[in-house]
Write a protein that holds these residues in place. Sequence first.
Motif, short mmCIF file in Angstrom:
data_model
loop_
_atom_site.label_atom_id
_atom_site.label_comp_id
_atom_site.label_asym_id
_atom_site.label_seq_id
_atom_site.Cartn_x
_atom_site.Cartn_y
_atom_site.Cartn_z
N TYR A 18 -4.49 -2.93 -1.80
CA TYR A 18 -5.06 -3.94 -0.84
C TYR A 18 -6.03 -4.82 -1.85
CZ TYR A 18 -3.78 -1.54 3.30
OH TYR A 18 -3.05 -1.14 4.35
N SER A 19 -6.73 -4.64 -2.66
CA SER A 19 -7.36 -5.62 -3.47
C SER A 19 -6.22 -6.39 -4.40
CB SER A 19 -7.88 -4.92 -4.76
OG SER A 19 -8.40 -5.60 -5.72
N THR A 39 -16.04 1.48 -4.62
CA THR A 39 -15.25 2.64 -5.24
C THR A 39 -15.80 2.94 -6.49
OG1 THR A 39 -13.44 1.01 -4.77
CG2 THR A 39 -12.89 2.56 -6.44
N THR A 60 -14.50 -8.68 -2.19
CA THR A 60 -14.04 -8.13 -3.46
C THR A 60 -15.09 -7.28 -4.10
OG1 THR A 60 -12.52 -10.00 -3.52
CG2 THR A 60 -12.90 -8.68 -5.62
N ALA A 93 -9.26 -3.38 2.40
CA ALA A 93 -9.58 -2.48 1.10
C ALA A 93 -10.77 -1.75 1.34
CB ALA A 93 -9.67 -3.43 -0.12
N PRO A 108 0.96 -1.33 0.00
CA PRO A 108 -0.09 -0.07 -0.04
C PRO A 108 0.91 1.39 -0.10
CG PRO A 108 -0.81 -1.48 1.58
CD PRO A 108 0.41 -2.14 1.35
N GLN A 148 -10.65 1.82 2.75
CA GLN A 148 -9.77 2.95 2.41
C GLN A 148 -10.42 4.10 1.64
OE1 GLN A 148 -6.60 2.76 3.09
NE2 GLN A 148 -6.78 0.68 4.22
N TYR A 203 -15.99 -3.95 -1.91
CA TYR A 203 -15.30 -2.73 -2.06
C TYR A 203 -15.01 -2.37 -3.46
CZ TYR A 203 -11.12 -5.93 -2.87
OH TYR A 203 -10.25 -6.93 -3.39
N LYS A 211 -5.09 3.08 -2.99
CA LYS A 211 -4.87 1.94 -1.73
C LYS A 211 -6.01 0.90 -2.00
CE LYS A 211 -2.07 4.34 1.14
NZ LYS A 211 -1.30 4.95 2.34
N VAL A 212 -7.28 1.27 -2.18
CA VAL A 212 -8.14 0.19 -2.49
C VAL A 212 -7.66 -0.81 -3.31
CG1 VAL A 212 -10.58 -0.23 -3.13
CG2 VAL A 212 -10.24 1.69 -2.00
N SER A 234 -5.07 -8.87 -2.00
CA SER A 234 -6.10 -9.86 -1.61
C SER A 234 -5.94 -11.07 -2.68
CB SER A 234 -7.56 -9.40 -1.47
OG SER A 234 -8.42 -10.30 -1.30
#
Lengths: 676, 185, 101
Positions: free
Chosen positions: A335-336, A455, A448, A323, A264, A326, A451, A331-332, A339
């Motif tokens: 982290y995605s 977004t 997943t 995620a 990140p 964020q 988020y 950053k989303v 993952s």
Amino acid sequence: MIKLTNFAIAATETGRAAQYGEGNPFLEWAWLIVIVPFLAFLAIVFFGKRLPRRGGEIAVGAMAFVAVYAAVLFIMNVTGGVEFVGDPVEVGKIGTFAIEWGWVVDGLSSMMYLVVGLLAFLIFTYALGYMEGDVRVTWFFAAFTLFAGSMLLLVSAPNLIQLIVGWEGVGLSSYLLIGHYWEDKENSSAGMKAFYVNKVADIGLIIGAFVLAIPVGSFRISDILTAVVDNPEAIETVAMVGAVLLFIGAMGKSAQFPFHVWLPDAMAGPTPVSALMHAATMVTAGVYLVARMFPLYAEMAADARGLVITIGAITLIIAGLLAVVQDDIKKVLAYSTVSQLGYMVAALGAGAYTAGLFHLWTHAFFKGLLFLGAGSVIHSVHSNNMSDMGGLRKPMPVTFSTFVAGTLALAGIFPLAGFFSKDEVLAAFNHEGYTAVLVIGIIGAFITAFYMARTVFLTFYGTYKGHGHPHESPKVMTVPMMILAGLAVVGGWVNIPGLYTGFTEWVGTRAHPIAEHHAESFDWPVLAIGLTAALLGIVAGYLLYFKDKQTQLERDTFRIPLLWPLLEHKYYLDDLYLGGIVNPIKGPIARFVNWTNSYIFDGIVNGAGFLARAVAGVVYGVFDQRGIDLALNGLAFTTDGAGGKTRLLQTGKVQQYAGATVIGAALLVIGFVIFR
Amino acid sequence: MTVADWIAEPTNWVYLVLALVIAVSALRVVTSTNVVHAALFLVLALAGTAGLFLLLSAEFVAWVLVLVYIGAVIVLFLFGIMITRAPTGPNVEVDHQRRAPAAMAAFLIFIVTAGSALTAFGDKQISNLGRGTSTEVIGEQLLQRFVIPFEVVSFVLLAALIGGITLARKDATPAEEMAREGSDA
Amino acid sequence: MLLNQFLILGALLFSLGIYGLLVRRNAVMVLLSIELMLNAVNVNLVAFEAFLQNANVGGQIFAIFVITVAAAEVGVGLAIILMIFRNRTSANIDELDLMKW
């Protein structure tokens, strides 16, 4: 578990005789793929500044060459299968160990060449637009080319030494690129953090390479794998230890828990760097390493594989939760990526070689696309924060539609790329009997989708909250996004159980074939549950961030002060959603995990989900704070204390230092004379 | 070899005189309170060394030492002293308070080096001197066997030249910078 | 002539140079001391050359190299001292203690 009692029979299931091999000119000259980026790097360094686009055209040209050449190799692999190891050039010798440079072209590496070459070409083209007018453009493209070149060197490695060289090259160039805007202290420390974390993990890789090479007597990967496959009992312990050590290295590069912390922060670099790093080059290196050494994991070290799958599963869920909270769009996505890498690693750990690589393949397309889309948005609104975005659907139609395509692909919606790969990974968990991991994977699929929906809704819907006038990006940026969007849609169609399973054959073409289970058709229950989870995630995101978006913003950790008064009276209406769905996921657990990561304590931990909170609290308090943190802080305090004492020796006066040096030298000589 | 034998050799008398000059002037270099005097004593020490080189039949090195050191380097030093306005009066603190540790360090080094020379070479003689090393031989060797070090040294000199200029150049003040830019436009 | 009489003179010059290097406050005088040490090395090189009498006169040639490098060192050293003097209005080396922690 895979039955490996009869390796030869199992091998014939997947392995196919390669049609192209020795003597084929394209394979003999495949080393150009590795060399051209390095030559381009030198050319950019020396001549880049004088060119009209300040070196960018050399970089793009080199990547175009790599992409075309890789496409040729890939097509050869698709049509007939390639398996070729170039005659190694002996660079040096350590005792009886030869240090060699060579290149390997087989199903696995030709797939990686294509992914790296194609993504790099598209991202470099995009960067021409994105980085225009930036400081140090020339140096950016030089380091960027070096980055891609190092990855190609890594992928082409037929021996562990070359792999380590490429591996370190990737680490170095990522450091240079993450710290590109080094004028900000934060950015340069992010670069250093990435470098340090990777370096710690690299120690595992290097020791592992030597542990494996010394009993075998060669650094060549083929020799090591042959030794392991032919005579498993003889070097059982070595293979076990080596496999674990190599995996520690892979954990660093592929940002697996607990080494995920650097990724990140690595978002400090320019967005094209993030795109390339996440889609094709750096983080896939660890997955590639495990895949390259897969017979070692499959055949020898069941315990090592247990570690791999555990790490993958932990990473998958932890990063997915992070995620969710964020605000920074990159950053989303970061982290995605962590993952999704967890999915790949867990799949490889479960023995599903093809599934892991298939997810790498599709992920490269849609994650590259998502990063380019995020970059396009950032380029337009000059902020990374989603709280400064919103309503960008109208002014940026191309970015919007491609981003949505990437989102759906990542969420795993039929018939986009991510659907097939994620389903295959989940089916593999189910088939191999890892029920717990399967459940985690399905929860991960829900998160997943959630988020990503968040977004999209925060960025492209609602009202614009930033300053300035958002505008669509130029063609040089949107065209690569459109191409990637196309690939994100169709990329998964190369491996449909029961219909066409070309991908399995492609990556199975290699000197040491993989023995694994291949489903004849879809695993329908898992498919249904997985798809439902993904759809539910999108629906949850829709309800929370689209229908009641403003309330949601008020509850968000990152608030916009102007909107507060409006939000206050809507608060109770959303208690149902909040108590029922959001808080158990988003509130306590995710905040706790976020807290452990970024040390930002957000005292307002409210809402329902006491159970989840208690569990998370125990995990956090006992494991993280008492375990990892205590050890790290203890080390830091000891160092600090010792430093405080010894710093009194450092007067800063040069002559005292010189005197100490002289006296020390004299005493040393006297000592040598006396104790000779 | 006895002391009598040693004294019997005429070259040793020359050596003794030169060595005495060198030792005393070197001592004055590091103890003199006047910077200019220290620099001039260094000239004396170097001149003595040049004499020693002549004694050892190394004419070329001796004259290079005279030309380069005494001719150029010392002048540079004197300029340095002038520009930095180094204190030249007799009552200035030119030394640190604590000289004992420094003297100890120097003495230790002397013991170590002289001791190792004594144990290693005992009473080995330098003989067959007097024919001199012709400059021709040195020139040939310099451009044949030692041509790479020669080039390296020339590069070092170039680097030092550029470095010296860059360091000592006075940076333009912001006002001057602006004036220059203005004239360009 | 003994070889040692030159070597010991060299040792003496070198240790005097070290004394000066450690004890002087003025940077120019520190540089002078360094010149003494370099000169001690030259004495040793030439003495060994005379002792060994090699055909390739390596000792003398390296003495020349040392002289050349010393000249370069003085040039750069004085430039640095000038720079320090300009910035801090003092060429005293013991006032430069920025190297501590």
